[in-house]
Design an enzyme around this catalytic site. Structure first.
Site, PDB file in Angstrom:
ATOM      1  N   GLY A 173      -3.722  -6.797   5.496  1.00 55.85           N
ATOM      2  CA  GLY A 173      -4.831  -6.072   6.120  1.00 55.85           C
ATOM      3  C   GLY A 173      -5.585  -6.888   7.145  1.00 55.85           C
ATOM      4  O   GLY A 173      -5.976  -6.376   8.208  1.00 55.85           O
ATOM      5  N   THR A 213       1.247  -0.772   6.280  1.00 48.40           N
ATOM      6  CA  THR A 213       1.132  -1.549   5.048  1.00 48.40           C
ATOM      7  C   THR A 213       1.447  -3.002   5.391  1.00 48.40           C
ATOM      8  O   THR A 213       2.230  -3.272   6.305  1.00 48.40           O
ATOM      9  CB  THR A 213       2.084  -1.009   3.946  1.00 48.40           C
ATOM     10  N   GLY A 214       0.812  -3.916   4.671  1.00 49.65           N
ATOM     11  CA  GLY A 214       1.020  -5.333   4.968  1.00 49.65           C
ATOM     12  C   GLY A 214      -0.283  -6.093   4.820  1.00 49.65           C
ATOM     13  O   GLY A 214      -1.157  -5.701   4.035  1.00 49.65           O
ATOM     14  N   ARG A 225     -13.782  -7.624  -0.905  1.00 45.81           N
ATOM     15  CA  ARG A 225     -12.855  -7.721   0.236  1.00 45.81           C
ATOM     16  C   ARG A 225     -12.207  -6.341   0.487  1.00 45.81           C
ATOM     17  O   ARG A 225     -11.760  -5.672  -0.428  1.00 45.81           O
ATOM     18  CB  ARG A 225     -11.780  -8.766  -0.064  1.00 45.81           C
ATOM     19  N   VAL A 226     -12.170  -5.941   1.746  1.00 44.32           N
ATOM     20  CA  VAL A 226     -11.538  -4.669   2.121  1.00 44.32           C
ATOM     21  C   VAL A 226     -10.506  -4.947   3.207  1.00 44.32           C
ATOM     22  O   VAL A 226     -10.759  -5.728   4.128  1.00 44.32           O
ATOM     23  CB  VAL A 226     -12.601  -3.671   2.644  1.00 44.32           C
ATOM     24  N   GLY A 227      -9.337  -4.309   3.083  1.00 37.64           N
ATOM     25  CA  GLY A 227      -8.280  -4.468   4.090  1.00 37.64           C
ATOM     26  C   GLY A 227      -8.229  -3.272   5.033  1.00 37.64           C
ATOM     27  O   GLY A 227      -9.216  -2.562   5.224  1.00 37.64           O
ATOM     28  N   ASP A 228      -7.051  -3.036   5.595  1.00 40.32           N
ATOM     29  CA  ASP A 228      -6.881  -1.974   6.598  1.00 40.32           C
ATOM     30  C   ASP A 228      -6.753  -0.574   5.996  1.00 40.32           C
ATOM     31  O   ASP A 228      -6.957   0.425   6.706  1.00 40.32           O
ATOM     32  CB  ASP A 228      -5.593  -2.250   7.401  1.00 40.32           C
ATOM     33  N   THR A 242       0.855  -1.189   0.000  1.00 40.71           N
ATOM     34  CA  THR A 242       0.000   0.000   0.000  1.00 40.71           C
ATOM     35  C   THR A 242       0.887   1.234   0.000  1.00 40.71           C
ATOM     36  O   THR A 242       1.909   1.257   0.685  1.00 40.71           O
ATOM     37  CB  THR A 242      -0.846   0.006   1.287  1.00 40.71           C
TER      38      THR A 242
HETATM   39  N1  GLY Z   1      -2.734  -3.534   3.504  1.00 41.00           N
HETATM   40  C1  GLY Z   1      -3.519  -3.563   2.351  1.00 41.00           C
HETATM   41  C2  GLY Z   1      -4.527  -4.618   2.327  1.00 41.00           C
HETATM   42  O1  GLY Z   1      -4.382  -5.629   3.010  1.00 41.00           O
HETATM   43  O2  GLY Z   1      -5.492  -4.485   1.606  1.00 41.00           O
END
Ligand code: GLY
Length: 296
Positions: free
Chosen positions: A203, A200-201, A177-180, A149
């Site tokens: 999520g 970043t990493g 799907r949604v991450g952090d 990210t």
């Molecule tokens: N860190 C970005 C995601 O997992 O979507």
């Protein structure tokens, strides 16, 4: 005093432009937005914006966020398709007391109404990579590779601080799907009386804590570097304790004096920084907390 910090090597050119804007007294919003827009528009960077990592259905769904360290206003979009600059849509969502975080079709309808132009975001190269990956997944490889990210934290000469993030999320993710990245507290947080941080990493694991919020609170009492190191260690140990393993977690932070830090639980995490004090630097930090300067 001014400064800007961003994740991964891909941020370098945009960060240089953003840093120059800050040096010329631009508002932090404009500097960090232009930094991320440069990354989003470059199809060679395959985990953000144009040419990003497609989902299982070979569609490009993007997540982005923007936060103002003065008012704590947040704007965010998730699973948005067909727009070059989700970070700008997120910035525009900070205005107003309601409807600050929009997803999917609702976000797309909003963006069109605001005059953001739609365009094809899945490039031929991304399609080829997706086809290849599909075959590898059939042979038993983990489908979910790549999740870099772009995150930026900035401080301008007027002491305004802000942060923004943008990503295509996990390669081959499920639709929706949604991450952090668009989630405040986990993917980013900024309070200009203290400082800002972003992550970043993976999520799914970053969201099991509030690592960015945690770093900002820690910066009340310690340097950004110490805050990043402690926060990554705490979340990593918590995940290992409860779940036997922790996904990739890397963070950046800057405080209201323009001092910065970064930490990671992976082998090497590159990040870039440009401040009035230190100029432009491309650096790496490893999981032992050792920071090295790269040539740039
Ligand atoms: N860190 C970005 C995601 O997992 O979507």
């Amino acid at each position: 005093m001014w400064g800007i910090i961003g994740t991964w090597e891909m941020v370098l050119e945009g960060l240089r432009e953003g840093g120059q804007k800050l040096e010329e007294s631009s508002h932090v919003f404009d500097a960090i937005e232009s930094t991320v827009k440069t990354v989003e528009a470059n199809e060679l960077f395959t985990s953000v914006g144009l040419g990003g990592l497609p989902n299982e259905a070979c569609e490009l769904e993007l997540d982005a966020a923007f936060m103002d360290g003065k008012t704590l206003s947040i704007g965010a979009v998730a699973s948005i398709k067909g727009f070059l600059h989700p970070v700008s849509i997120a910035r525009s969502l900070m205005d107003g007391p309601f409807n600050n975080f929009l997803v999917g079709e609702g976000a797309e309808k909003y963006a069109l109404a605001q005059g953001f132009e739609q365009q094809e975001m899945v490039t031929e190269t991304a399609k080829e990579k997706w086809l290849l990956h599909k075959e590898e997944v059939k042979k038993g490889l983990s489908p979910y590779l790549g999740h870099d990210t772009v995150c930026v934290v900035g401080l301008d000469k007027q002491h305004n601080m802000a942060t923004c993030t943008s990503t295509s999320g996990l390669f081959y993710k499920k639709a929706g799907r949604v991450g952090d990245t668009p989630i405040s507290g986990s993917g980013y947080y900024v309070d200009e009386r203290i400082g800002g941080a972003a992550a970043t990493g993976l999520g799914e694991d970053i969201m099991k804590g509030c690592v960015s919020f945690n770093i900002v609170q820690k910066m009340k009492d310690m340097s950004p570097q110490a805050a990043c190191t402690e926060a990554v260690k705490e979340l990593t140990e918590l995940l290992i304790d409860r779940r036997t393993k922790a996904g990739d977690i890397s963070v950046i932070a800057m405080n209201s004096d323009g001092d910065y830090g970064a930490a990671t639980n992976i082998d090497v995490f590159p990040f870039a920084v440009m401040t009035e004090k230190v100029g432009l630097k491309l650096l790496t930090v490893n999981d032992k907390g050792e920071i090295k300067e790269c040539l740039c």
